[in-house]
Design an enzyme around this catalytic site. Structure first.
Site, PDB file in Angstrom:
ATOM      1  N   TYR A 101      81.720 -75.137  24.204  1.00 67.60           N
ATOM      2  CA  TYR A 101      83.116 -74.826  23.876  1.00 67.60           C
ATOM      3  C   TYR A 101      83.507 -75.415  22.533  1.00 67.60           C
ATOM      4  CZ  TYR A 101      84.998 -79.501  25.001  1.00 67.60           C
ATOM      5  OH  TYR A 101      85.302 -80.840  24.994  1.00 67.60           O
ATOM      6  N   CYS A 102      84.587 -74.859  21.981  1.00 68.95           N
ATOM      7  CA  CYS A 102      85.174 -75.345  20.735  1.00 68.95           C
ATOM      8  C   CYS A 102      86.686 -75.232  20.870  1.00 68.95           C
ATOM      9  CB  CYS A 102      84.628 -74.551  19.531  1.00 68.95           C
ATOM     10  SG  CYS A 102      85.089 -72.814  19.557  1.00 68.95           S
ATOM     11  N   ARG A 103      87.381 -74.970  19.790  1.00 66.78           N
ATOM     12  CA  ARG A 103      88.849 -74.867  19.841  1.00 66.78           C
ATOM     13  C   ARG A 103      89.297 -73.550  20.464  1.00 66.78           C
ATOM     14  NH1 ARG A 103      93.209 -73.150  16.647  1.00 66.78           N
ATOM     15  NH2 ARG A 103      95.041 -74.472  16.927  1.00 66.78           N
ATOM     16  N   GLY A 105      86.822 -70.545  20.605  1.00 70.94           N
ATOM     17  CA  GLY A 105      85.691 -69.727  21.042  1.00 70.94           C
ATOM     18  C   GLY A 105      84.784 -69.206  19.945  1.00 70.94           C
ATOM     19  N   ILE A 130      89.122 -74.907  24.037  1.00 73.01           N
ATOM     20  CA  ILE A 130      89.963 -75.974  24.585  1.00 73.01           C
ATOM     21  C   ILE A 130      91.437 -75.545  24.623  1.00 73.01           C
ATOM     22  CG2 ILE A 130      90.414 -77.226  22.427  1.00 73.01           C
ATOM     23  CD1 ILE A 130      89.331 -79.115  25.515  1.00 73.01           C
TER      24      ILE A 130
END
Length: 142
Positions: A101-103, A105, A130
Protein backbone atom coordinates in the site's frame (compact mmCIF):
# COMPACT_ATOMS: atom_id res chain seq x y z
CA UNK A 1 -3.63 -57.25 -59.93
CA UNK A 2 -3.32 -58.30 -56.34
CA UNK A 3 0.18 -56.94 -56.03
CA UNK A 4 -0.91 -53.53 -57.30
CA UNK A 5 -3.77 -53.30 -54.77
CA UNK A 6 -1.51 -54.31 -51.91
CA UNK A 7 1.02 -51.61 -52.88
CA UNK A 8 -1.72 -48.98 -52.91
CA UNK A 9 -2.80 -49.92 -49.39
CA UNK A 10 0.77 -49.60 -48.13
CA UNK A 11 1.10 -46.19 -49.82
CA UNK A 12 -2.21 -45.01 -48.31
CA UNK A 13 -1.10 -46.14 -44.85
CA UNK A 14 2.26 -44.43 -45.36
CA UNK A 15 0.64 -41.11 -46.32
CA UNK A 16 -1.84 -41.35 -43.43
CA UNK A 17 1.03 -41.91 -40.97
CA UNK A 18 3.01 -39.01 -42.47
CA UNK A 19 -0.04 -36.72 -42.39
CA UNK A 20 -0.83 -37.61 -38.76
CA UNK A 21 2.81 -37.11 -37.74
CA UNK A 22 2.99 -33.69 -39.40
CA UNK A 23 -0.32 -32.69 -37.81
CA UNK A 24 0.92 -33.75 -34.37
CA UNK A 25 4.28 -31.99 -34.79
CA UNK A 26 2.52 -28.83 -35.95
CA UNK A 27 0.14 -28.87 -32.98
CA UNK A 28 2.94 -29.51 -30.48
CA UNK A 29 5.17 -26.80 -31.92
CA UNK A 30 2.33 -24.32 -31.58
CA UNK A 31 2.09 -25.16 -27.87
CA UNK A 32 5.82 -24.98 -27.37
CA UNK A 33 6.10 -21.47 -28.78
CA UNK A 34 3.21 -20.06 -26.75
CA UNK A 35 4.73 -17.79 -24.10
CA UNK A 36 3.92 -18.62 -20.48
CA UNK A 37 1.41 -16.37 -18.79
CA UNK A 38 3.08 -13.56 -16.85
CA UNK A 39 2.58 -13.53 -13.10
CA UNK A 40 0.44 -10.65 -11.93
CA UNK A 41 -0.52 -8.90 -8.75
CA UNK A 42 -4.11 -8.68 -7.55
CA UNK A 43 -5.88 -5.41 -6.76
CA UNK A 44 -7.94 -5.66 -3.58
CA UNK A 45 -10.16 -3.31 -1.59
CA UNK A 46 -9.27 -1.99 1.84
CA UNK A 47 -11.98 -4.26 3.27
CA UNK A 48 -10.32 -7.31 1.74
CA UNK A 49 -6.94 -6.08 2.96
CA UNK A 50 -8.29 -5.67 6.50
CA UNK A 51 -9.60 -9.25 6.46
CA UNK A 52 -6.22 -10.56 5.32
CA UNK A 53 -4.43 -8.54 8.01
CA UNK A 54 -6.84 -9.66 10.73
CA UNK A 55 -6.20 -13.30 9.77
CA UNK A 56 -2.42 -12.73 9.88
CA UNK A 57 -2.12 -13.84 6.27
CA UNK A 58 0.13 -11.11 4.91
CA UNK A 59 3.40 -9.27 5.14
CA UNK A 60 2.35 -5.60 5.01
CA UNK A 61 4.57 -3.45 2.83
CA UNK A 62 4.27 0.35 2.97
CA UNK A 63 6.01 1.92 -0.04
CA UNK A 64 5.57 5.60 0.90
CA UNK A 65 8.23 7.97 2.20
CA UNK A 66 9.57 7.97 5.75
CA UNK A 67 7.69 11.21 6.48
CA UNK A 68 4.38 9.75 5.30
CA UNK A 69 4.98 6.59 7.31
CA UNK A 70 5.73 8.62 10.46
CA UNK A 71 2.46 10.54 10.00
CA UNK A 72 0.48 7.29 10.25
CA UNK A 73 0.72 3.72 8.97
CA UNK A 74 -0.96 0.35 9.25
CA UNK A 75 0.13 -1.51 12.37
CA UNK A 76 2.94 -4.05 11.79
CA UNK A 77 3.73 -2.70 8.33
CA UNK A 78 7.28 -2.55 7.00
CA UNK A 79 8.44 0.60 5.26
CA UNK A 80 10.41 0.25 2.05
CA UNK A 81 9.91 3.33 -0.14
CA UNK A 82 9.11 2.37 -3.72
CA UNK A 83 12.28 4.03 -5.01
CA UNK A 84 14.37 1.74 -2.74
CA UNK A 85 12.44 -1.46 -3.31
CA UNK A 86 14.58 -2.94 -6.10
CA UNK A 87 17.67 -2.65 -3.88
CA UNK A 88 15.92 -4.08 -0.81
CA UNK A 89 14.05 -7.10 -2.19
CA UNK A 90 15.88 -9.35 0.27
CA UNK A 91 13.83 -7.72 3.06
CA UNK A 92 10.56 -8.96 1.55
CA UNK A 93 9.67 -12.58 2.34
CA UNK A 94 9.09 -14.83 -0.65
CA UNK A 95 7.12 -17.41 1.33
CA UNK A 96 4.23 -15.14 2.35
CA UNK A 97 1.46 -13.14 0.74
CA UNK A 98 2.53 -9.51 0.34
CA UNK A 99 0.04 -6.67 0.87
CA UNK A 100 1.37 -3.47 -0.71
CA UNK A 101 0.00 0.00 0.00
CA UNK A 102 0.85 3.67 -0.39
CA UNK A 103 -1.14 6.92 -0.11
CA UNK A 104 -3.70 6.36 -2.88
CA UNK A 105 -2.63 3.25 -4.82
CA UNK A 106 -0.32 4.52 -7.56
CA UNK A 107 3.04 3.82 -5.98
CA UNK A 108 1.83 0.52 -4.58
CA UNK A 109 0.84 -0.59 -8.10
CA UNK A 110 4.35 0.30 -9.31
CA UNK A 111 5.88 -1.54 -6.34
CA UNK A 112 3.66 -4.56 -7.03
CA UNK A 113 4.99 -4.64 -10.60
CA UNK A 114 8.57 -4.54 -9.29
CA UNK A 115 7.83 -7.49 -7.01
CA UNK A 116 6.15 -9.51 -9.76
CA UNK A 117 9.01 -8.78 -12.16
CA UNK A 118 11.42 -10.12 -9.54
CA UNK A 119 9.68 -13.45 -9.07
CA UNK A 120 7.28 -12.73 -6.21
CA UNK A 121 3.98 -14.48 -6.86
CA UNK A 122 1.43 -13.64 -4.14
CA UNK A 123 1.18 -9.87 -4.36
CA UNK A 124 -1.91 -7.88 -3.33
CA UNK A 125 -2.16 -4.16 -4.14
CA UNK A 126 -4.48 -2.26 -1.78
CA UNK A 127 -6.53 0.06 -4.01
CA UNK A 128 -7.13 3.50 -2.57
CA UNK A 129 -4.15 3.28 -0.22
CA UNK A 130 -4.00 4.66 3.30
CA UNK A 131 -6.49 7.41 2.33
CA UNK A 132 -9.19 4.82 1.61
CA UNK A 133 -8.09 2.83 4.68
CA UNK A 134 -8.65 5.78 7.04
CA UNK A 135 -11.87 6.78 5.26
CA UNK A 136 -13.18 3.28 6.03
CA UNK A 137 -12.44 3.98 9.71
CA UNK A 138 -9.56 1.54 10.08
CA UNK A 139 -6.76 2.18 12.57
CA UNK A 140 -3.43 3.78 11.79
CA UNK A 141 -0.54 4.09 14.22
CA UNK A 142 2.26 6.64 14.49
Amino acid sequence: MRGKGKGMNIMKKFFIVVFMTLTLVSALSGCATKPPEKAQYIDISVQQAKEMIDKGEVFILDVRTQEEYNAGHIRNSTLIPVQDLSKRLNEVPRDRKILVYCRTGGRSAAASEILVNNGFTRIYNMKGGIIEWTTAGYEVVK
